[in-house]
Enzyme design. Sequence first.
Site, short mmCIF file in Angstrom:
data_model
loop_
_atom_site.label_atom_id
_atom_site.label_comp_id
_atom_site.label_asym_id
_atom_site.label_seq_id
_atom_site.Cartn_x
_atom_site.Cartn_y
_atom_site.Cartn_z
N ASN A 7 0.87 -1.18 0.00
CA ASN A 7 0.00 0.00 0.00
C ASN A 7 0.91 1.23 0.00
O ASN A 7 1.44 1.61 1.04
CB ASN A 7 -0.90 -0.03 1.25
CG ASN A 7 -1.78 1.21 1.34
OD1 ASN A 7 -1.86 2.00 0.39
ND2 ASN A 7 -2.44 1.39 2.47
N TRP A 8 1.08 1.81 -1.17
CA TRP A 8 2.01 2.93 -1.29
C TRP A 8 1.45 4.24 -0.73
O TRP A 8 2.17 5.23 -0.61
CB TRP A 8 2.41 3.12 -2.76
CG TRP A 8 3.41 2.12 -3.24
CD1 TRP A 8 4.08 1.21 -2.48
CD2 TRP A 8 3.88 1.94 -4.58
NE1 TRP A 8 4.93 0.47 -3.27
CE2 TRP A 8 4.83 0.90 -4.57
CE3 TRP A 8 3.58 2.56 -5.80
CZ2 TRP A 8 5.49 0.46 -5.73
CZ3 TRP A 8 4.24 2.12 -6.95
CH2 TRP A 8 5.17 1.08 -6.90
N LYS A 9 0.15 4.28 -0.49
CA LYS A 9 -0.50 5.51 -0.02
C LYS A 9 -0.14 6.65 -0.97
O LYS A 9 -0.07 6.43 -2.18
CB LYS A 9 -0.10 5.79 1.44
CG LYS A 9 -0.33 4.54 2.30
CD LYS A 9 -0.19 4.75 3.78
CE LYS A 9 -0.48 3.44 4.50
NZ LYS A 9 -0.43 3.55 5.92
N HIS A 88 -9.93 1.75 4.19
CA HIS A 88 -8.69 1.85 4.97
C HIS A 88 -8.92 2.84 6.13
O HIS A 88 -9.66 3.81 5.99
CB HIS A 88 -7.54 2.34 4.07
CG HIS A 88 -6.21 2.25 4.73
ND1 HIS A 88 -5.78 3.22 5.61
CD2 HIS A 88 -5.24 1.32 4.69
CE1 HIS A 88 -4.58 2.87 6.07
NE2 HIS A 88 -4.24 1.71 5.51
N GLU A 157 -6.58 -4.69 10.23
CA GLU A 157 -5.58 -3.65 10.44
C GLU A 157 -5.93 -2.88 11.72
O GLU A 157 -6.64 -1.88 11.66
CB GLU A 157 -5.58 -2.68 9.26
CG GLU A 157 -5.21 -3.30 7.94
CD GLU A 157 -4.37 -2.35 7.11
OE1 GLU A 157 -3.25 -2.71 6.75
OE2 GLU A 157 -4.83 -1.22 6.85
N GLY A 225 2.40 -1.20 4.51
CA GLY A 225 2.47 0.23 4.20
C GLY A 225 3.92 0.69 4.06
O GLY A 225 4.55 0.50 3.03
N GLY A 226 4.45 1.28 5.13
CA GLY A 226 5.79 1.89 5.10
C GLY A 226 6.87 0.99 4.49
O GLY A 226 7.69 1.45 3.68
P1 PGA Z 1 2.10 0.35 7.89
O1 PGA Z 1 0.72 0.62 7.12
O2 PGA Z 1 2.64 -0.95 7.37
O3 PGA Z 1 2.97 1.51 7.54
O4 PGA Z 1 1.77 0.28 9.34
C1 PGA Z 1 -0.17 -0.42 6.83
C2 PGA Z 1 -1.41 0.13 6.18
O5 PGA Z 1 -1.79 1.27 6.49
O6 PGA Z 1 -2.03 -0.54 5.34
#
Ligand code: PGA
Length: 241
Positions: A7-9, A88, A157, A225-226
């Site tokens: 998930n690159w956001k 999300h 999540e 995510g990160g």
């Molecule tokens: P994160 O994010 O791995 O940076 O905690 C996960 C997400 O928001 O899907």
Amino acid sequence: MKIIIANWKMNLTPKESQKFIHSIKNRKSETVIAAPFTFLSGMSVLAKKNKIKLAGQNVCQFNEGAYTGEISAKMLKEAGCSYCLVGHSERRIYFKETDAQINQKVKNLLAQKITPIICIGETAEERKTGLTVQVLKKQLMGALAGIKNASVVIAYEPVWAISTFQKGNKVKSAGLDDIISAHIYIKSLLKAYKAKIRVIYGGTVNPENSRDILNLKEVEGALVGGASLKSSSFNAIIKNT
Ligand code: PGA
């Protein structure tokens, strides 16, 4: 086979996305990238060649018309998406998305044969006050209202474990016991559904903890995510599947 979703956001650029795809290796998993809308068409040919599937990060609850700034399920389909994130926590919290909107988004995606990745999870406050189970049930049933037989992915999540909502430098994931019990509970709610529904974990999955998390039989994949922003750490997670 586990599913690993990046998930690159709102990060990277279309150019960087091309470089990233070229550097994905050791694919023992089904690999998906949820990229910003403007990257998708440009990524689709290369992604297909490299056996990477594409996902949107959001979709409009309406199908078409005068909705300035929005993107429809049909547009995502044509851009090459086989998946799309829905609900999300950043969308629920920052953009006030409701369960009813999320349910409509899920229906629009299914109509286009795009698999929704429905994100659910409790906040720290809800957890502290013993509301975890109620919140998971409300969000899950809300997203699936009126849907009886469709293949979707559920991403557990816990909001308190997502790096976005953690303060300080040391981000922490949920404990393995928390992850197992939430997955078992979510799967128990899904017993009545005929279609295959995969339940995956997201919330600071990184190269250090991914082996333990992905080794759990209850966990069918990860939403990252990160740690998905650099191909080195994303590759390390894929390697651990
Ligand atoms: P994160 O994010 O791995 O940076 O905690 C996960 C997400 O928001 O899907």
